[in-house]
Design a protein around this motif. Structure first.
Motif, PDB file in Angstrom:
ATOM      1  N   THR A 186       0.808  -1.224   0.000  1.00 30.26           N
ATOM      2  CA  THR A 186       0.000   0.000   0.000  1.00 30.26           C
ATOM      3  C   THR A 186       0.841   1.273   0.000  1.00 30.26           C
ATOM      4  N   GLN A 187       2.130   1.198   0.335  1.00 30.46           N
ATOM      5  CA  GLN A 187       2.954   2.385   0.434  1.00 30.46           C
ATOM      6  C   GLN A 187       4.132   2.310  -0.532  1.00 30.46           C
ATOM      7  N   ARG A 188       4.898   3.397  -0.555  1.00 34.63           N
ATOM      8  CA  ARG A 188       6.063   3.480  -1.413  1.00 34.63           C
ATOM      9  C   ARG A 188       7.154   2.589  -0.850  1.00 34.63           C
ATOM     10  N   ALA A 189       7.434   1.444  -1.451  1.00 32.36           N
ATOM     11  CA  ALA A 189       8.421   0.498  -0.954  1.00 32.36           C
ATOM     12  C   ALA A 189       9.826   1.003  -1.241  1.00 32.36           C
ATOM     13  N   ILE A 190      10.792   0.577  -0.410  1.00 28.03           N
ATOM     14  CA  ILE A 190      12.171   1.034  -0.564  1.00 28.03           C
ATOM     15  C   ILE A 190      12.771   0.571  -1.877  1.00 28.03           C
ATOM     16  N   VAL A 191      12.438  -0.666  -2.302  1.00 26.91           N
ATOM     17  CA  VAL A 191      12.993  -1.162  -3.578  1.00 26.91           C
ATOM     18  C   VAL A 191      12.504  -0.318  -4.749  1.00 26.91           C
ATOM     19  N   ASP A 192      11.316   0.255  -4.643  1.00 30.82           N
ATOM     20  CA  ASP A 192      10.833   1.141  -5.701  1.00 30.82           C
ATOM     21  C   ASP A 192      11.657   2.417  -5.757  1.00 30.82           C
ATOM     22  N   LEU A 193      12.045   2.923  -4.594  1.00 25.11           N
ATOM     23  CA  LEU A 193      12.881   4.125  -4.567  1.00 25.11           C
ATOM     24  C   LEU A 193      14.256   3.851  -5.170  1.00 25.11           C
ATOM     25  N   ILE A 194      14.791   2.661  -4.897  1.00 27.64           N
ATOM     26  CA  ILE A 194      16.109   2.319  -5.445  1.00 27.64           C
ATOM     27  C   ILE A 194      16.065   2.257  -6.964  1.00 27.64           C
ATOM     28  N   SER A 195      15.001   1.651  -7.504  1.00 27.03           N
ATOM     29  CA  SER A 195      14.897   1.504  -8.965  1.00 27.03           C
ATOM     30  C   SER A 195      14.731   2.828  -9.681  1.00 27.03           C
ATOM     31  N   GLN A 196      14.371   3.898  -8.979  1.00 27.53           N
ATOM     32  CA  GLN A 196      14.179   5.209  -9.590  1.00 27.53           C
ATOM     33  C   GLN A 196      15.474   5.996  -9.730  1.00 27.53           C
ATOM     34  N   HIS A 197      16.600   5.413  -9.339  1.00 31.57           N
ATOM     35  CA  HIS A 197      17.885   6.104  -9.415  1.00 31.57           C
ATOM     36  C   HIS A 197      18.912   5.208 -10.122  1.00 31.57           C
ATOM     37  N   PRO A 198      18.704   4.936 -11.389  1.00 34.42           N
ATOM     38  CA  PRO A 198      19.608   4.020 -12.109  1.00 34.42           C
ATOM     39  C   PRO A 198      21.013   4.577 -12.281  1.00 34.42           C
ATOM     40  N   ASP A 199      21.158   5.901 -12.281  1.00 34.45           N
ATOM     41  CA  ASP A 199      22.495   6.467 -12.465  1.00 34.45           C
ATOM     42  C   ASP A 199      23.356   6.326 -11.215  1.00 34.45           C
ATOM     43  N   GLU A 200      22.722   6.215 -10.066  1.00 29.75           N
ATOM     44  CA  GLU A 200      23.476   6.140  -8.812  1.00 29.75           C
ATOM     45  C   GLU A 200      23.661   4.700  -8.346  1.00 29.75           C
ATOM     46  N   VAL A 201      22.706   3.822  -8.608  1.00 24.37           N
ATOM     47  CA  VAL A 201      22.730   2.437  -8.122  1.00 24.37           C
ATOM     48  C   VAL A 201      23.286   1.529  -9.210  1.00 24.37           C
ATOM     49  N   VAL A 202      24.219   0.686  -8.816  1.00 19.09           N
ATOM     50  CA  VAL A 202      24.789  -0.272  -9.757  1.00 19.09           C
ATOM     51  C   VAL A 202      23.705  -1.252 -10.194  1.00 19.09           C
ATOM     52  N   THR A 203      23.526  -1.404 -11.461  1.00 20.85           N
ATOM     53  CA  THR A 203      22.464  -2.254 -12.004  1.00 20.85           C
ATOM     54  C   THR A 203      22.582  -3.686 -11.484  1.00 20.85           C
ATOM     55  N   GLY A 204      21.476  -4.208 -11.003  1.00 18.40           N
ATOM     56  CA  GLY A 204      21.429  -5.595 -10.542  1.00 18.40           C
ATOM     57  C   GLY A 204      22.111  -5.839  -9.209  1.00 18.40           C
TER      58      GLY A 204
END
Length: 361
Positions: A170-188
């Motif tokens: 029902t809420q904004r999950a943390i994994v969703d926030l991570i996926s919104q920053h592809p330039d900062e987070v190493v893919t996969g």
């Protein structure tokens, strides 16, 4: 390279909000209260003529000490009970912890912790987490590396697995926030682990905050002052009632000894018959307060000191003044009788409360 671990409430350079367990206020409060109690007990015992103030303070310090010790014991017992409950129900339905790990690309640390970055977004989600049913704890651990990607570990703790699953739906999950920053987070690089807390002594019930503890100590302080003042008033009324005599019963005749008890002369009027000389005894019954007696030429203490002492006066002088002495002691002095009249006397230390008049007839 050896990574750098960052935990705590905040990092002055990176600006990270992290978690620290709240310290207990009760050991400090109990120690301070015991010190205050010891000081007021000493004051109460040694300064008899100031008990109008030391009495309420003594009552307040006793109340604070008892409250602080009780609060400390209550909190310690609650922690031990919780530890035993966790051991007894280790395999029953328990709290859940979700651990999410991901890597920050090399050179993206400052961006990730800056406004709008992935770590900043996760920290801002803390408010949503706090409002969620079953949420208990949240922390971010960041291991920075001088070369290569840096590792981030995000932990959230929930009362049950159902509470954690309901929030993710029902809420904004943390994994969703991570996926919104592809330039900062190493893919996969991100991974999620859901774990059961098997044994934990963390106190998840309501804590005494600093404000609550201060309010409680303040209430105990006020209550203790009231109790101490009431005891002083009761003692004063009791002493007054015990010392009250009917008007038709005269005080006992003066027998040559002036007693001091509780910083008070037992006679405020002494009558002697005319004679060549007189001998009086000053008996100090206050073991920790200094007293003496001084006689004056007139009916007020501002008059010159009466002369004519033969023996036993201060410095063996002629002035009718005894030496200032502390402790239970009897001091006898002899003097030439002055002409008939009224002669004021007082104690040099307590001229406002210890005074009277010598009448020569």
């Amino acid at each position: 390279m050896i990574p750098k671990m960052i935990t705590g409430q905040a990092d002055g350079q990176l600006g990270l909000k992290v978690h620290l367990p709240e310290p207990s206020i009760w050991p400090f409060a109990a120690g301070l209260a015991i010190m205050l109690l010891a000081a007021t007990l000493i004051w109460w015992a040694r300064v008899e003529d100031q008990r109008s103030l030391s009495g309420p303070l003594l009552g307040a310090s006793v109340a604070i000490t008892l409250g602080a010790v009780a609060g400390w014991a209550f909190e310690d017992g609650r922690m031990h009970r919780k530890a035993r409950e966790q051991e007894e129900h280790a395999h029953a339905a328990a709290r859940r912890t979700q651990v999410i790990t991901f890597a920050i690309a090399e050179g993206q640390i400052e961006t990730s912790i800056g406004e709008g970055g992935v770590i900043d977004a996760i920290q801002n989600a803390h408010e949503d987490l706090r409002a969620a049913p079953g949420f208990e704890d949240f922390r971010i651990n960041l291991s920075t590396a001088e070369e290569g990607p840096s590792q981030v570990v995000v932990e959230t703790t929930w009362s049950t697995a159902d509470d954690m699953a309901a929030f993710e739906k029902t809420q904004r999950a943390i994994v969703d926030l991570i996926s919104q920053h592809p330039d900062e987070v190493v893919t996969g690089s991100w991974q999620t682990f859901d774990m059961q807390v098997v044994r934990d002594t963390k106190d998840t019930s309501v804590r005494y905050s600093l404000g609550m503890a201060a309010s409680l100590v303040g209430a105990l302080l006020v209550g203790g002052f009231a109790v101490g003042a009431g005891l002083n008033l009761f003692a004063a009324e009791t002493a007054a009632s015990e010392g009250t005599k009917p008007d038709d019963i005269p005080p006992p005749p003066f027998a040559g000894t002036i007693e001091i008890r509780g910083s008070t002369f037992n006679y405020d009027e002494i009558t002697l018959q005319v004679a060549a000389e007189a001998t009086l005894t000053l008996a100090n019954e206050d073991d920790s307060v200094a007293h003496n007696i001084v006689f004056f030429e007139g009916e007020v203490g501002e008059s010159p000191v009466l002369q004519g002492c033969i023996s036993g006066c201060e410095g063996n002088g002629r002035a009718l003044r005894t030496e200032l002495a502390t402790g239970v002691i009897q001091h006898t002095f002899r003097f030439a009788m002055p002409p008939p009249g009224h002669y004021a006397f007082w104690c040099d230390v307590h001229p406002d409360t210890m005074r009277g008049v010598l009448i020569i007839e």
